[in-house]
Design an enzyme around this catalytic site. Structure first.
Site, short mmCIF file in Angstrom:
data_model
loop_
_atom_site.label_atom_id
_atom_site.label_comp_id
_atom_site.label_asym_id
_atom_site.label_seq_id
_atom_site.Cartn_x
_atom_site.Cartn_y
_atom_site.Cartn_z
N ASN A 9 11.02 -13.93 24.51
CA ASN A 9 11.18 -15.31 24.05
C ASN A 9 12.55 -15.79 24.49
O ASN A 9 13.56 -15.41 23.90
CB ASN A 9 11.04 -15.34 22.51
CG ASN A 9 11.38 -16.69 21.92
OD1 ASN A 9 11.42 -17.70 22.62
ND2 ASN A 9 11.64 -16.71 20.62
N LYS A 11 13.83 -18.68 24.34
CA LYS A 11 14.42 -19.76 23.53
C LYS A 11 14.99 -20.84 24.46
O LYS A 11 14.39 -21.12 25.49
CB LYS A 11 15.48 -19.17 22.58
CG LYS A 11 14.91 -18.00 21.77
CD LYS A 11 15.81 -17.56 20.66
CE LYS A 11 15.15 -16.42 19.89
NZ LYS A 11 15.93 -15.98 18.73
N HIS A 94 7.71 -19.74 14.75
CA HIS A 94 9.00 -19.06 14.86
C HIS A 94 9.94 -19.57 13.76
O HIS A 94 9.97 -20.77 13.47
CB HIS A 94 9.63 -19.28 16.24
CG HIS A 94 10.76 -18.34 16.48
ND1 HIS A 94 12.00 -18.55 15.94
CD2 HIS A 94 10.82 -17.16 17.15
CE1 HIS A 94 12.79 -17.54 16.28
NE2 HIS A 94 12.10 -16.68 17.02
N GLU A 96 12.97 -20.21 13.74
CA GLU A 96 13.90 -21.28 14.15
C GLU A 96 13.19 -22.63 14.10
O GLU A 96 13.80 -23.64 13.75
CB GLU A 96 14.46 -20.97 15.55
CG GLU A 96 15.47 -19.83 15.47
CD GLU A 96 15.63 -19.01 16.74
OE1 GLU A 96 15.13 -19.42 17.81
OE2 GLU A 96 16.24 -17.93 16.66
N GLU A 166 9.02 -11.02 12.04
CA GLU A 166 10.44 -11.18 12.38
C GLU A 166 11.22 -11.54 11.12
O GLU A 166 11.28 -12.72 10.75
CB GLU A 166 10.60 -12.31 13.40
CG GLU A 166 9.91 -12.05 14.72
CD GLU A 166 10.53 -12.86 15.84
OE1 GLU A 166 10.89 -12.24 16.85
OE2 GLU A 166 10.68 -14.08 15.71
N GLY A 172 18.75 -12.31 16.07
CA GLY A 172 19.98 -12.72 16.73
C GLY A 172 21.25 -12.33 15.99
O GLY A 172 22.34 -12.79 16.31
N SER A 213 16.53 -8.66 16.87
CA SER A 213 17.55 -7.78 17.44
C SER A 213 16.98 -6.50 18.07
O SER A 213 17.60 -5.44 18.01
CB SER A 213 18.62 -7.44 16.39
OG SER A 213 19.26 -8.62 15.94
P1 PGA Z 1 16.43 -11.65 19.05
O1 PGA Z 1 15.33 -12.80 18.82
O2 PGA Z 1 15.72 -10.53 19.77
O3 PGA Z 1 17.49 -12.28 19.88
O4 PGA Z 1 16.88 -11.23 17.68
C1 PGA Z 1 14.02 -12.48 18.47
C2 PGA Z 1 13.20 -13.74 18.26
O5 PGA Z 1 13.73 -14.68 17.64
O6 PGA Z 1 12.04 -13.83 18.68
#
Ligand code: PGA
Length: 256
Positions: A9, A11, A94, A96, A166, A172, A213
């Protein structure tokens, strides 16, 4: 046996040119790992170019979101019919998008239905906040998100669904749920909820990813867990070498 699925992903990273250059480098390096389903999720703008590069390969393309309507007065939005022919998967729910765009369980359910009606496969992301986790609400909250997202979906639809667990506090942040904890939520909450809703066959074939992460250094810890069928990866999917390492480790861990 569930085919492991690793999705990158990206982003809001990489320009169109950078995305196309990236998949040109990535594709030959991922080609050997055919027992793992490999997916890249660029920004909407980069999807046509990335799809063109990958069209005769077995690496799949995903969008990072969709609207649920096909057309209309929804400024800035992209619909399932616009994505048809360009992507196979679409990430929805997601954290976010839930947090910054105000997406609700009901919207995510509508998106899931719209995608499936267009022959597209939702990757439905769920996960609890740090406060919910610390208050012992993870099982109730994540179970509720799963029920809401799947409301009205048939057992046949479920063959085209992937769920990604997640935990928000692990995205992140560099903090990650241990493999054992992630496996317990994925098996003990998410797969259990799906089993209650759809029975054993659907529950045992549904692929559930872990995300938050994930990086080459901890990939084996997750992939060696029996209920974790792959990963949804942000940061570590932005570099060719670490993306390839993630896929290689998944292939090794799952014995393929
Ligand atoms: P990350 O993001 O691996 O940077 O923690 C995962 C995600 O949000 O899908």
């Amino acid at each position: 046996m569930r085919t492991p699925i690793i999705a990158g992903n990206w982003k809001m990273h990489k320009t169109v040119t950078e995305s196309i250059d990236f998949v040109k480098q990535l594709e030959p390096k991922l080609a050997p790992y055919q027992t793992v389903e490999r997916v890249v999720a660029p920004t909407f703008l980069a999807i046509p170019g990335v799809s063109e590069v990958l069209k005769n390969t077995d690496i799949k393309v995903s969008a990072q979101n969709t609207h649920w309507e096909n057309q209309g007065a929804y400024t800035s939005q992209i619909s399932p019919s616009m994505l048809q022919g360009l992507v196979e998967f679409v990430i929805i729910g997601h954290s976010e998008c839930r947090a910054y765009l105000g997406e609700t369980d009901d919207m995510i359910n509508k998106k899931a239905k719209a995608l499936l009606a267009h022959g597209l496969k939702p990757i439905i992301a769920v996960g609890e906040s740090l406060e919910q986790n610390e208050a012992g609400q993870t099982e109730a909250f994540v179970g509720g998100q799963v029920r809401a997202a799947l409301d009205g979906l048939s057992a046949e639809d479920m063959a085209n669904v992937v769920i990604a667990y997640e935990p928000i506090w692990a995205i992140g942040t560099g903090k990650n749920a241990s493999g054992e904890i992630a496996n317990n939520i994925i098996g003990g909450t998410i797969r259990k909820t799906v089993r209650q809703l759809y029975g054993d066959t659907v529950a045992d074939t549904l692929r559930i990813q872990y995300g938050g992460s994930v990086k080459p250094e901890n990939m084996m810890e997750y992939m060696s867990q029996p209920d974790i069928d792959g990963a949804l990866v942000g940061g570590a999917s932005l570099k060719v070498d670490s993306f390839v390492d993630l896929v290689r480790i998944a292939a090794e861990a799952k014995g393929n």
